[in-house]
Design a protein around this motif. Structure first.
Motif, PDB file in Angstrom:
ATOM      1  N   LEU A   1      40.421  38.900  45.325  1.00  0.00           N
ATOM      2  CA  LEU A   1      40.388  40.145  46.380  1.00  0.00           C
ATOM      3  C   LEU A   1      40.568  41.271  45.428  1.00  0.00           C
ATOM      4  CD1 LEU A   1      42.865  38.876  49.295  1.00  0.00           C
ATOM      5  CD2 LEU A   1      40.586  39.381  49.152  1.00  0.00           C
TER       6      LEU A   1
ATOM      7  N   ASN B   1      33.886  45.140  41.854  1.00  0.00           N
ATOM      8  CA  ASN B   1      32.621  45.110  42.096  1.00  0.00           C
ATOM      9  C   ASN B   1      31.934  46.342  42.542  1.00  0.00           C
ATOM     10  OD1 ASN B   1      32.168  42.637  40.982  1.00  0.00           O
ATOM     11  ND2 ASN B   1      32.588  41.308  42.549  1.00  0.00           N
TER      12      ASN B   1
ATOM     13  N   THR C   1      31.043  49.064  40.473  1.00  0.00           N
ATOM     14  CA  THR C   1      29.863  48.987  39.380  1.00  0.00           C
ATOM     15  C   THR C   1      28.594  48.616  39.818  1.00  0.00           C
ATOM     16  OG1 THR C   1      30.415  46.673  39.179  1.00  0.00           O
ATOM     17  CG2 THR C   1      31.749  48.021  37.739  1.00  0.00           C
ATOM     18  N   GLN C   2      28.566  48.193  41.239  1.00  0.00           N
ATOM     19  CA  GLN C   2      27.096  48.058  41.720  1.00  0.00           C
ATOM     20  C   GLN C   2      26.449  49.213  42.396  1.00  0.00           C
ATOM     21  OE1 GLN C   2      27.591  45.094  44.731  1.00  0.00           O
ATOM     22  NE2 GLN C   2      27.204  43.121  43.323  1.00  0.00           N
TER      23      GLN C   2
ATOM     24  N   LEU D   1      24.645  51.197  45.118  1.00  0.00           N
ATOM     25  CA  LEU D   1      24.797  51.420  46.348  1.00  0.00           C
ATOM     26  C   LEU D   1      23.505  51.430  47.029  1.00  0.00           C
ATOM     27  CD1 LEU D   1      28.129  53.330  46.289  1.00  0.00           C
ATOM     28  CD2 LEU D   1      27.876  51.025  46.215  1.00  0.00           C
TER      29      LEU D   1
ATOM     30  N   GLU E   1      19.724  50.861  48.883  1.00  0.00           N
ATOM     31  CA  GLU E   1      18.976  49.751  49.237  1.00  0.00           C
ATOM     32  C   GLU E   1      17.549  49.634  48.358  1.00  0.00           C
ATOM     33  OE1 GLU E   1      19.846  48.851  53.947  1.00  0.00           O
ATOM     34  OE2 GLU E   1      17.747  49.384  53.324  1.00  0.00           O
TER      35      GLU E   1
ATOM     36  N   GLN F   1      51.830  36.435  41.283  1.00  0.00           N
ATOM     37  CA  GLN F   1      50.442  37.220  41.737  1.00  0.00           C
ATOM     38  C   GLN F   1      50.025  36.375  43.061  1.00  0.00           C
ATOM     39  OE1 GLN F   1      47.688  38.401  38.655  1.00  0.00           O
ATOM     40  NE2 GLN F   1      47.993  40.423  39.901  1.00  0.00           N
TER      41      GLN F   1
ATOM     42  N   GLU G   1      51.855  36.910  46.039  1.00  0.00           N
ATOM     43  CA  GLU G   1      51.193  38.184  46.725  1.00  0.00           C
ATOM     44  C   GLU G   1      50.188  38.048  47.558  1.00  0.00           C
ATOM     45  OE1 GLU G   1      52.771  41.327  43.325  1.00  0.00           O
ATOM     46  OE2 GLU G   1      50.780  41.634  44.528  1.00  0.00           O
ATOM     47  N   ASN G   2      49.248  37.371  46.893  1.00  0.00           N
ATOM     48  CA  ASN G   2      47.901  37.317  47.638  1.00  0.00           C
ATOM     49  C   ASN G   2      48.155  36.563  49.093  1.00  0.00           C
ATOM     50  OD1 ASN G   2      46.836  38.752  45.558  1.00  0.00           O
ATOM     51  ND2 ASN G   2      45.606  36.783  44.632  1.00  0.00           N
TER      52      ASN G   2
ATOM     53  N   LYS H   1      29.361  43.140  52.103  1.00  0.00           N
ATOM     54  CA  LYS H   1      30.038  44.020  51.483  1.00  0.00           C
ATOM     55  C   LYS H   1      29.489  45.223  50.824  1.00  0.00           C
ATOM     56  CE  LYS H   1      30.069  41.345  47.199  1.00  0.00           C
ATOM     57  NZ  LYS H   1      30.520  41.589  45.981  1.00  0.00           N
ATOM     58  N   ASP H   2      28.256  45.208  50.581  1.00  0.00           N
ATOM     59  CA  ASP H   2      27.556  46.152  50.006  1.00  0.00           C
ATOM     60  C   ASP H   2      26.114  46.387  50.587  1.00  0.00           C
ATOM     61  OD1 ASP H   2      27.562  43.842  48.020  1.00  0.00           O
ATOM     62  OD2 ASP H   2      25.690  44.999  47.579  1.00  0.00           O
ATOM     63  N   PRO H   3      25.596  47.626  50.220  1.00  0.00           N
ATOM     64  CA  PRO H   3      24.162  47.644  50.822  1.00  0.00           C
ATOM     65  C   PRO H   3      23.186  46.786  50.598  1.00  0.00           C
ATOM     66  CG  PRO H   3      25.281  49.839  50.070  1.00  0.00           C
ATOM     67  CD  PRO H   3      26.182  48.789  49.670  1.00  0.00           C
TER      68      PRO H   3
ATOM     69  N   ILE I   1      20.647  41.791  42.815  1.00  0.00           N
ATOM     70  CA  ILE I   1      21.901  41.257  43.202  1.00  0.00           C
ATOM     71  C   ILE I   1      22.441  40.161  41.735  1.00  0.00           C
ATOM     72  CG2 ILE I   1      23.341  39.875  44.508  1.00  0.00           C
ATOM     73  CD1 ILE I   1      22.000  40.849  46.837  1.00  0.00           C
TER      74      ILE I   1
ATOM     75  N   ASN J   1      23.156  42.164  39.046  1.00  0.00           N
ATOM     76  CA  ASN J   1      24.668  43.087  39.094  1.00  0.00           C
ATOM     77  C   ASN J   1      25.757  42.065  38.918  1.00  0.00           C
ATOM     78  OD1 ASN J   1      23.775  45.550  39.583  1.00  0.00           O
ATOM     79  ND2 ASN J   1      23.666  45.169  41.949  1.00  0.00           N
ATOM     80  N   GLN J   2      25.561  41.043  39.406  1.00  0.00           N
ATOM     81  CA  GLN J   2      26.501  39.819  38.966  1.00  0.00           C
ATOM     82  C   GLN J   2      26.746  39.626  37.639  1.00  0.00           C
ATOM     83  OE1 GLN J   2      25.815  36.515  41.300  1.00  0.00           O
ATOM     84  NE2 GLN J   2      26.926  37.317  43.079  1.00  0.00           N
TER      85      GLN J   2
ATOM     86  N   PHE K   1      28.576  42.341  36.044  1.00  0.00           N
ATOM     87  CA  PHE K   1      29.965  42.324  36.199  1.00  0.00           C
ATOM     88  C   PHE K   1      30.615  41.221  35.334  1.00  0.00           C
ATOM     89  CE2 PHE K   1      33.763  43.149  38.237  1.00  0.00           C
ATOM     90  CZ  PHE K   1      34.441  41.873  38.628  1.00  0.00           C
TER      91      PHE K   1
ATOM     92  N   GLN L   1      30.934  42.762  31.981  1.00  0.00           N
ATOM     93  CA  GLN L   1      32.106  43.669  31.755  1.00  0.00           C
ATOM     94  C   GLN L   1      33.418  42.804  31.927  1.00  0.00           C
ATOM     95  OE1 GLN L   1      31.783  46.231  34.972  1.00  0.00           O
ATOM     96  NE2 GLN L   1      29.862  47.251  33.834  1.00  0.00           N
ATOM     97  N   GLN L   2      33.546  41.809  32.360  1.00  0.00           N
ATOM     98  CA  GLN L   2      35.037  41.152  32.517  1.00  0.00           C
ATOM     99  C   GLN L   2      35.259  40.447  31.012  1.00  0.00           C
ATOM    100  OE1 GLN L   2      35.121  38.272  35.543  1.00  0.00           O
ATOM    101  NE2 GLN L   2      36.700  39.461  36.490  1.00  0.00           N
TER     102      GLN L   2
ATOM    103  N   TYR M   1      31.148  38.433  52.162  1.00  0.00           N
ATOM    104  CA  TYR M   1      32.407  38.514  51.722  1.00  0.00           C
ATOM    105  C   TYR M   1      33.012  39.134  52.824  1.00  0.00           C
ATOM    106  CZ  TYR M   1      30.931  37.622  46.720  1.00  0.00           C
ATOM    107  OH  TYR M   1      30.671  37.138  45.616  1.00  0.00           O
TER     108      TYR M   1
ATOM    109  N   GLN N   1      36.859  44.823  53.716  1.00  0.00           N
ATOM    110  CA  GLN N   1      38.406  45.082  53.523  1.00  0.00           C
ATOM    111  C   GLN N   1      38.775  45.779  54.624  1.00  0.00           C
ATOM    112  OE1 GLN N   1      39.972  44.962  50.423  1.00  0.00           O
ATOM    113  NE2 GLN N   1      38.384  43.563  49.771  1.00  0.00           N
TER     114      GLN N   1
END
Lengths: 221, 497
Positions: A3, A9, A12-13, A15, A17, B340, B343-344, B371-373, B434, B437-438, B441, B444-445, B494, B497
């Motif tokens: 979460l 995420n 950084t992505q 936005l 289309e 943690q 908490e979650n 969750k994203d465009p 996509i 992007n993953q 990410f 980066q982690q 996902y 939020q």
């Protein structure tokens, strides 16, 4: 942990289309690819419809021939991007076995493969026989004359095939047709500018000769 | 005066057996004492002395002040004064360093005697002086010394009787009675030398020999017995009325030897016993020392071993401390992770409670969504693709049931297929982005975990913008058969939020 990381995420992505193409060249490429795709798809549906007897043979033959011609043209157009049609079909999840078979391998509608049971009068029959004989001789002569380019031989063979099919009295199983069908398939898979080499032309000649003899014998009966 | 030669004539040579006996004793003493520098020389000189002076015998005594044993010679030496033979009792102390050191000679007067005052060669204590002694060197011998002393004392005797009758000056009052034979029969008292001294016919007092005939010398069995015998002889002589009783004092044999009780042969064993005791003590000491040193060695070794052991134990304890620290760190880490997660869990439970409505009230599209465009686009494209597929199916049906003509059918199928292709191509592109992007990410982690510099992150961000770099690219590869293809799309949805 998941979460929490989701918020990271999104930041950084991108936005926006995504557009498929961003300029004309790409657009044209995609258009051509779309045509190829649609041709294959339509052929598939046509074949299935023909099998289901939703399409009369004549219409089928016309449409199929048209599609085959279009397919061939688009192939030349897309030589660079699609070197292998099978790969193309895999890339785009195009599960069209019948279409592949028809377009790539055979190159002629199935009505030509299997003669339709058309009733014909005697005169028509005579006409068909004469026509078939003439075509046989013309084809063999042109091979003997070393006119062995694909684009020269192929039309002759397909005409011959057609006329043999019109000779419905021959029956559906005429061995001569088999060989010619095979040759048509082979030629279909070759490029137009290809030429038959000596061995192949001799073989073709031989096969044609055999078929002619069989045909002749059949006539006698 | 009679010189040395005279004495020789007067006295017969002692027999070798007598001398041998004395030498045997002397050698015994030398072996016991073992401190003499030159025992061979001592033996040689003393043998000569015994030959010359048969009245001398060897003894040894302990000197308490110096804690040593010394050999001494006791006995008498003969002098001849006014034709009378006298015998002077002397003691000769043989020093350990003989012959480098001179022997100390003492006069040993009996109680009836006393030393002449202001004698040239003797002091009142009895110590004898002589130029020979003063000039003693390693070539000097005791025998020669004694001979010279005999001469000197013959000239002027150093001892006199203490009898009231005699005056100190009258030398004739000295004892002149030759010593009776030691151990001889009382009847045999031939030693009346009153008138017989000059001619040499006086038989010397043989030690313990039978009168007259034999000249055998027998060493005195003991001092006491000899003294007794002497006294007996004296009595016998006195009974004969030969001499002045006052004079007839036999040459006194010193009854009180200067040092403590005299020792003769039978009394030698105490010394060896003491020596043995000392030897045993020495042995014990040595053994004890050995044991002590062994003990020391083993103890030192043990100490070293213990030290090594101690060091290794210290190291082990340090290691354990380190491990303990590490484990505690890990424990803290896991505890924080547990917190943690808790908490979650509470967050999720809260959310569930908030949104826990009956099924009909739940608007799935409001709750659930991409969750994203990009995901949204993907979702729409995929749904369009499936829609077209359905359309084609229904067109087939329509053709079959003759609701549409072949031309219409073909045309529609053609255009729909074209659209479908476009959609599919777009789907592929979106999927590609996509995935990119993953991957970015994830990279980066990883970089954050490795604490990479910021510049890397900055470079990464522009890459995330989608660009088709060159005209007609190869379309990116697709993956699975159709159904699985869409399943992977859906899995990227996902929670909102």
């Amino acid at each position: 942990m998941n979460l929490k990381n989701n918020t990271n995420n999104t930041s950084t992505q991108n936005l926006k289309e995504i557009k498929l193409y961003s300029n004309n060249i790409e657009r044209e490429m995609y258009d051509n690819l779309a045509e190829l795709y649609s041709i294959i798809k339509v052929t598939e549906h046509l074949e299935k419809a023909y099998i289901r007897d939703d399409v009369p043979p004549k219409d089928y033959t016309t449409a199929c021939s048209k599609l085959i011609a279009q397919f061939k043209s688009s192939q030349t157009l897309l030589k660079d991007h699609v070197p292998n049609v099978a790969q193309f079909m895999r890339d785009y999840d195009l599960n069209c076995k019948a279409a592949y078979d028809r377009l790539v391998i055979k190159g002629f509608p199935s009505t030509l493969e299997h003669s339709t049971n058309e009733s014909s009068t005697d005169t028509a029959m005579a006409k068909n026989v004469a026509e078939a004989v003439q075509l046989f001789i013309t084809t063999m002569d042109s091979i003997r004359l070393k006119l062995v380019a694909v684009d020269g031989i192929y039309p002759l063979l397909s005409d011959l095939m057609e006329s043999l099919n019109r000779n419905s009295w021959l029956g559906p199983t005429f061995e001569g047709k088999e060989k010619i069908k095979n040759w048509i398939s082979i030629l279909n898979q070759m490029k137009a500018t290809d030429e038959l080499d000596d061995e192949q032309s001799r073989q073709l000649l031989f096969d044609l000769d055999n078929s002619y003899n069989i045909f002749y014998k059949a006539i006698k009966n | 005066m009679y010189g040395y030669h005279g004495y020789q004539q007067q006295m017969p040579q002692p027999t070798h057996s007598v001398v041998d006996g004395k030498m045997h004793n002397l050698n015994t003493y030398l072996n016991y004492i073992r401190a003499y520098r030159d025992p061979l020389r001592v033996a040689k000189d003393l043998k000569e002395t015994f030959h010359l002076f048969p009245n001398l015998s060897p003894y040894y005594e302990n000197i308490p002040s110096r804690n040593i044993n010394l050999i001494n010679i006791k006995g008498t030496i003969p002098i001849c004064f006014k034709n009378i033979n006298y015998y002077l009792p002397i003691i000769v102390w043989v020093p350990l360093n003989y012959p480098l050191e001179y022997p100390t000679i003492f006069l040993d007067p009996t109680p009836e005697m006393r030393i002449v005052e202001s004698h040239q060669h003797a002091n009142l204590q009895g110590l004898v002086y002589h130029p020979y002694i003063s000039s003693w060197n390693s070539a000097s011998t005791l025998g020669q010394c004694l001979k010279l002393l005999c001469d000197a004392f013959s000239f002027k005797p150093p001892l006199e009787t203490k009898s009231p009758n005699s005056s100190p000056s009258t030398t004739s009052s000295q004892y002149n009675q030759p010593p009776p034979p030691y151990g001889s029969s009382p009847s045999g008292s031939p030693v009346n030398s009153n008138g017989n001294n000059n001619t040499g016919s006086i038989p010397p007092p043989p030690y313990g020999s039978s009168p007259g005939a034999s000249s055998n010398y027998v060493p005195p069995p003991s001092y006491d017995s000899s003294i007794q015998k002497k006294n007996a002889a004296l009595a016998a002589a006195a009974s004969k009325g030969l001499g002045d009783p006052s004079i007839a004092i036999p040459p006194p044999i010193p009854q009180k030897p200067q040092p403590p009780p005299t020792k003769s042969l039978p009394q030698i064993p105490p010394q060896p016993v003491i020596d043995k005791k000392k030897e045993l003590i020495d042995e014990c000491t040595i053994k004890l020392q050995e044991i002590l040193s062994q003990y020391y060695d083993t103890t030192v070794k043990e100490i070293k071993d213990f030290q090594v052991h101690n060091r290794s134990l210290e190291e082990l304890s340090k290691k354990q401390q380190l491990e303990k620290g590490e484990l505690q760190e890990q424990l803290a880490l896991y505890n924080s992770q547990i917190d943690q997660l808790n908490e979650n869990i509470t967050q999720l439970e809260k959310w569930i409670k908030e949104n826990d409505k009956p099924e009909t009230d739940i608007d799935i599209d409001a709750m659930l969504g991409p969750k994203d465009p990009l995901s949204k686009q993907l979702l729409k494209l995929v749904s369009d693709d499936s829609t077209i597929e359905d359309l084609l199916y229904y067109l087939d049906k329509a053709l079959h049931s003759n609701r549409i003509s072949l031309d219409e059918y073909l045309k529609n199928v053609r255009s729909l297929s074209r659209d479908q292709f476009m959609i599919k191509a777009t789907v592929k592109k979106v999927q590609y982005f996509i995935r990119q992007n993953q991957q970015q990410f994830l990279q980066q982690q990883q970089q954050q975990q490795q604490s990479s510099p910021q510049s890397n992150n900055n470079q990464q961000v522009p890459k995330s913008l989608p660009q088709f770099q060159s005209p007609p690219p190869q379309p990116p590869p697709s993956s699975s058969p159709q159904n699985g293809h869409y399943q992977s799309q859906l899995s990227q949805l996902y929670y909102k939020q």
